[in-house]
Scaffold this motif. Structure first.
Motif, PDB file in Angstrom:
ATOM      1  N   ALA A  75       5.395  -7.564  -3.966  1.00  0.00           N
ATOM      2  CA  ALA A  75       5.286  -9.009  -3.743  1.00  0.00           C
ATOM      3  C   ALA A  75       5.129  -9.328  -2.259  1.00  0.00           C
ATOM      4  O   ALA A  75       4.735 -10.439  -1.899  1.00  0.00           O
ATOM      5  CB  ALA A  75       6.523  -9.712  -4.303  1.00  0.00           C
ATOM      6  N   ASN A  76       5.450  -8.361  -1.402  1.00  0.00           N
ATOM      7  CA  ASN A  76       5.389  -8.567   0.040  1.00  0.00           C
ATOM      8  C   ASN A  76       4.311  -7.735   0.726  1.00  0.00           C
ATOM      9  O   ASN A  76       4.407  -7.453   1.921  1.00  0.00           O
ATOM     10  CB  ASN A  76       6.767  -8.306   0.654  1.00  0.00           C
ATOM     11  N   GLY A  77       3.298  -7.339  -0.035  1.00  0.00           N
ATOM     12  CA  GLY A  77       2.127  -6.729   0.566  1.00  0.00           C
ATOM     13  C   GLY A  77       2.038  -5.215   0.568  1.00  0.00           C
ATOM     14  O   GLY A  77       1.062  -4.658   1.054  1.00  0.00           O
ATOM     15  N   TRP A  78       3.043  -4.530   0.037  1.00  0.00           N
ATOM     16  CA  TRP A  78       2.983  -3.071  -0.031  1.00  0.00           C
ATOM     17  C   TRP A  78       2.317  -2.627  -1.322  1.00  0.00           C
ATOM     18  O   TRP A  78       2.254  -3.375  -2.284  1.00  0.00           O
ATOM     19  CB  TRP A  78       4.391  -2.456   0.016  1.00  0.00           C
ATOM     20  N   ASP A  79       1.864  -1.390  -1.332  1.00  0.00           N
ATOM     21  CA  ASP A  79       1.403  -0.737  -2.547  1.00  0.00           C
ATOM     22  C   ASP A  79       2.523   0.232  -2.911  1.00  0.00           C
ATOM     23  O   ASP A  79       2.597   1.332  -2.378  1.00  0.00           O
ATOM     24  CB  ASP A  79       0.087  -0.001  -2.282  1.00  0.00           C
ATOM     25  N   ALA A  80       3.450  -0.226  -3.756  1.00  0.00           N
ATOM     26  CA  ALA A  80       4.627   0.566  -4.105  1.00  0.00           C
ATOM     27  C   ALA A  80       4.595   0.959  -5.575  1.00  0.00           C
ATOM     28  O   ALA A  80       4.096   0.216  -6.419  1.00  0.00           O
ATOM     29  CB  ALA A  80       5.897  -0.221  -3.799  1.00  0.00           C
ATOM     30  N   VAL A  81       5.150   2.145  -5.857  1.00  0.00           N
ATOM     31  CA  VAL A  81       5.205   2.681  -7.216  1.00  0.00           C
ATOM     32  C   VAL A  81       6.628   3.166  -7.482  1.00  0.00           C
ATOM     33  O   VAL A  81       7.194   3.913  -6.681  1.00  0.00           O
ATOM     34  CB  VAL A  81       4.204   3.852  -7.388  1.00  0.00           C
ATOM     35  N   ASN A  82       7.186   2.746  -8.601  1.00  0.00           N
ATOM     36  CA  ASN A  82       8.526   3.187  -8.993  1.00  0.00           C
ATOM     37  C   ASN A  82       8.471   4.616  -9.545  1.00  0.00           C
ATOM     38  O   ASN A  82       7.575   4.962 -10.309  1.00  0.00           O
ATOM     39  CB  ASN A  82       9.078   2.243 -10.066  1.00  0.00           C
ATOM     40  N   VAL A  83       9.457   5.433  -9.141  1.00  0.00           N
ATOM     41  CA  VAL A  83       9.564   6.792  -9.674  1.00  0.00           C
ATOM     42  C   VAL A  83      10.529   6.744 -10.855  1.00  0.00           C
ATOM     43  O   VAL A  83      11.741   6.567 -10.676  1.00  0.00           O
ATOM     44  CB  VAL A  83      10.050   7.785  -8.589  1.00  0.00           C
ATOM     45  N   ALA A  84       9.997   6.868 -12.060  1.00  0.00           N
ATOM     46  CA  ALA A  84      10.792   6.779 -13.282  1.00  0.00           C
ATOM     47  C   ALA A  84      11.828   7.899 -13.335  1.00  0.00           C
ATOM     48  O   ALA A  84      11.523   9.049 -13.040  1.00  0.00           O
ATOM     49  CB  ALA A  84       9.878   6.853 -14.500  1.00  0.00           C
TER      50      ALA A  84
END
Length: 107
Positions: A75-84
């Motif tokens: 939501a703040n401009g990063w390309d983030a991915v959660n590690v399940a």
């Protein structure tokens, strides 16, 4: 709202940029080798410390806190991915772990 980006531990590249959002004691006990540590409650005020990555893989103990962090970062401009599955699955998969004591454990 779009679906939260998430990958299994086994899909995280060896050269991934990792952000660990667990608490200090959890980090000290054992963390992914090469990860950056910013506890979730401090993330908003420590955004400058989030490592550059495309994407940034976010990890906690089991995946709940990292999901919140991933949502916030995206939501703040990063390309983030959660590690399940978080560090629990990271350790189970035999991925590299280091600690302050030299004997890593996931707490």
């Amino acid at each position: 709202m779009s679906e939260l980006p998430e990958v299994a531990v086994t899909e995280v590249p060896a050269d991934a940029v990792l952000l660990d959002v667990r608490e200090d004691d959890e980090w000290a006990a054992g963390h992914a080798a090469g990860a950056t540590h910013v506890p979730l409650p401090q993330l908003a005020e420590r955004l400058a410390e989030v490592p550059e990555g495309d994407p940034v893989y976010v990890v906690c103990r089991s995946g709940g806190r990292s999901a919140k962090a991933t949502e916030f970062l995206n939501a703040n401009g990063w390309d983030a991915v959660n590690v399940a599955g978080g560090m629990s699955q990271w350790a189970a998969a035999g991925k590299p772990i280091e600690s302050a004591s030299g004997t890593p454990e996931i707490i």
